[in-house]
Design a protein around this motif. Structure first.
Motif, PDB file in Angstrom:
ATOM      1  N   GLU A 112       0.833  -1.207   0.000  1.00 25.04           N
ATOM      2  CA  GLU A 112       0.000   0.000   0.000  1.00 25.04           C
ATOM      3  C   GLU A 112       0.865   1.253   0.000  1.00 25.04           C
ATOM      4  O   GLU A 112       0.593   2.225  -0.724  1.00 25.04           O
ATOM      5  CB  GLU A 112      -0.925  -0.009   1.222  1.00 25.04           C
ATOM      6  CG  GLU A 112      -1.896   1.156   1.280  1.00 25.04           C
ATOM      7  CD  GLU A 112      -2.740   1.159   2.546  1.00 25.04           C
ATOM      8  OE1 GLU A 112      -3.746   1.897   2.571  1.00 25.04           O
ATOM      9  OE2 GLU A 112      -2.396   0.442   3.514  1.00 25.04           O
ATOM     10  N   VAL A 160      -2.212   7.541   3.582  1.00 21.91           N
ATOM     11  CA  VAL A 160      -1.808   6.148   3.751  1.00 21.91           C
ATOM     12  C   VAL A 160      -0.847   6.050   4.935  1.00 21.91           C
ATOM     13  O   VAL A 160       0.155   6.768   4.977  1.00 21.91           O
ATOM     14  CB  VAL A 160      -1.122   5.613   2.480  1.00 21.91           C
ATOM     15  CG1 VAL A 160      -0.545   4.220   2.700  1.00 21.91           C
ATOM     16  CG2 VAL A 160      -2.109   5.600   1.309  1.00 21.91           C
ATOM     17  N   ARG A 196      -5.923   6.859   7.678  1.00 23.50           N
ATOM     18  CA  ARG A 196      -6.736   6.527   6.504  1.00 23.50           C
ATOM     19  C   ARG A 196      -8.010   7.372   6.451  1.00 23.50           C
ATOM     20  O   ARG A 196      -8.419   7.847   5.391  1.00 23.50           O
ATOM     21  CB  ARG A 196      -7.100   5.041   6.519  1.00 23.50           C
ATOM     22  CG  ARG A 196      -5.932   4.114   6.241  1.00 23.50           C
ATOM     23  CD  ARG A 196      -6.396   2.687   5.978  1.00 23.50           C
ATOM     24  NE  ARG A 196      -5.265   1.819   5.675  1.00 23.50           N
ATOM     25  CZ  ARG A 196      -4.620   1.088   6.573  1.00 23.50           C
ATOM     26  NH1 ARG A 196      -5.014   1.102   7.842  1.00 23.50           N
ATOM     27  NH2 ARG A 196      -3.594   0.342   6.214  1.00 23.50           N
ATOM     28  N   ASP A 238       2.735  -4.764   7.682  1.00 23.17           N
ATOM     29  CA  ASP A 238       1.404  -5.337   7.525  1.00 23.17           C
ATOM     30  C   ASP A 238       0.881  -5.772   8.897  1.00 23.17           C
ATOM     31  O   ASP A 238       1.595  -5.655   9.914  1.00 23.17           O
ATOM     32  CB  ASP A 238       1.398  -6.485   6.517  1.00 23.17           C
ATOM     33  CG  ASP A 238       2.248  -7.681   6.926  1.00 23.17           C
ATOM     34  OD1 ASP A 238       2.448  -7.902   8.134  1.00 23.17           O
ATOM     35  OD2 ASP A 238       2.714  -8.420   6.025  1.00 23.17           O
ATOM     36  N   ASP A 241       2.740   1.698  -3.426  1.00 19.77           N
ATOM     37  CA  ASP A 241       1.841   2.234  -4.454  1.00 19.77           C
ATOM     38  C   ASP A 241       1.593   3.727  -4.244  1.00 19.77           C
ATOM     39  O   ASP A 241       1.588   4.513  -5.209  1.00 19.77           O
ATOM     40  CB  ASP A 241       0.511   1.480  -4.433  1.00 19.77           C
ATOM     41  CG  ASP A 241       0.634   0.049  -4.938  1.00 19.77           C
ATOM     42  OD1 ASP A 241       1.663  -0.283  -5.556  1.00 19.77           O
ATOM     43  OD2 ASP A 241      -0.306  -0.738  -4.698  1.00 19.77           O
TER      44      ASP A 241
END
Length: 309
Positions: free
Chosen positions: A11, A56, A51, A72, A14
């Motif tokens: 995430e 992010v 979020r 994660d 990206d």
């Protein structure tokens, strides 16, 4: 040859590639700053706050010797629940990597890694600083020197009142680290709204903070950090009388037990937690959630400014 390169969560990778707003988060609060099992729940809430404000989250830590930008959930759980997680400042990163350690990054280490990753905004609870009796002990957090050479915006609730707040502000000035109050001209004292010292500058919106960050980039004349001091509202702070009493008692116990160095902060925070019957923990959580929200809104505004440039 062992690969020691920083690994990025998908995430985060990206978002950085696409120029979307990202907020760095430390992992020391997960492994050392909050008691189990609250630590993992709060860590997830912090990420969700980022979020919810449109950015992010990139929680930074070390897993098995590998620095990760954007842990994660399994990695976050590991750092929150296993024993023996090292507390990593900047100086510890390479040694910890070479020895395959699990580690939680401090403000200093998180700032340095975030900058290396191209992340410009970082949310934390409170900054480290100059310790009381530093004139004799030379005990000063690596956060200060790191921020002097790291161009990152750190949203925090000032420095913990267990430190020498005035000396910390003097050192920040000497080191060339910018300090602004968010909707205040008083430097916050972490658990309490007012840490007792004036600030020269106050900014009123995330967009105004973003303008400062863009101006710094375009000037190209300053390479240090910017502290955005975000105080708790007075109705959310720890009761000031309870705070002062607990601090005085904690400092006396610190001297009695001979606690020094990096053990001082966790010792005193643990004492605050027990002596206030959990009230300080609730305040601590409110602080980091509010800072995560503000940092995300700053990152969103900064990304919009850059996109429109």
């Amino acid at each position: 040859m062992t690969d020691f390169h920083i690994r990025y969560g998908s995430e985060v990778a990206d978002a950085l590639r696409d120029g979307r707003p990202v907020v760095a988060l430390e992992s020391t609060i997960v492994s050392h700053g909050l008691p189990r099992p609250d630590n993992l729940r709060v860590a997830r809430e912090i990420e969700q706050a980022v979020r919810d404000a449109g950015a992010v989250p990139a929680t930074i830590g070390m897993v098995g010797g590998r620095l990760v930008v954007g842990l994660d959930d399994a990695e976050l759980t590991r750092l929150a629940t296993v024993d023996g997680v090292a507390k990593l400042s900047v100086r510890d990163l390479a040694v910890a990597a070479a020895t395959g350690a699990d580690g939680a990054t401090t403000v200093a280490a998180t700032s340095a890694v975030a900058d290396a990753a191209g992340i410009g905004v970082f949310a934390t609870g409170g900054l480290g600083g100059v310790h009381r009796e530093a004139a004799q002990t030379f005990d000063e957090s690596a956060d200060l020197v790191t921020l002097a050479r790291t161009p990152i915006a750190v949203v925090c609730a000032g420095v913990k009142s267990i430190l020498d707040v005035g000396a910390t502000l003097e050192r920040l000035e000497t080191l060339g680290v910018g300090v602004v109050g968010f909707r205040t001209r008083r430097f916050p004292g972490f658990f309490i709204t007012d840490g007792g010292f004036d600030l020269d500058w106050s900014l009123d919106s995330p967009e105004q903070v973003a303008d400062v960050l863009v101006a710094r980039e375009q000037h190209g004349a300053h390479h240090g950090g910017l502290i955005v001091a975000n105080p708790l509202p007075t109705d959310e702070q720890l009761d000031p009388e309870l705070h002062d009493r607990t601090l005085a008692d904690g400092l006396a116990l610190l001297e009695r037990d001979g606690v020094t160095g990096k053990a001082v902060t966790p010792y005193l925070l643990a004492y605050f937690h027990s002596a206030t019957e959990g009230a300080s923990l609730a305040v601590n959580v409110r602080i980091i959630l509010r800072n995560a929200d503000l940092a995300a809104r700053i990152a969103v505004a900064a990304a919009a400014r850059r996109a429109g440039a």
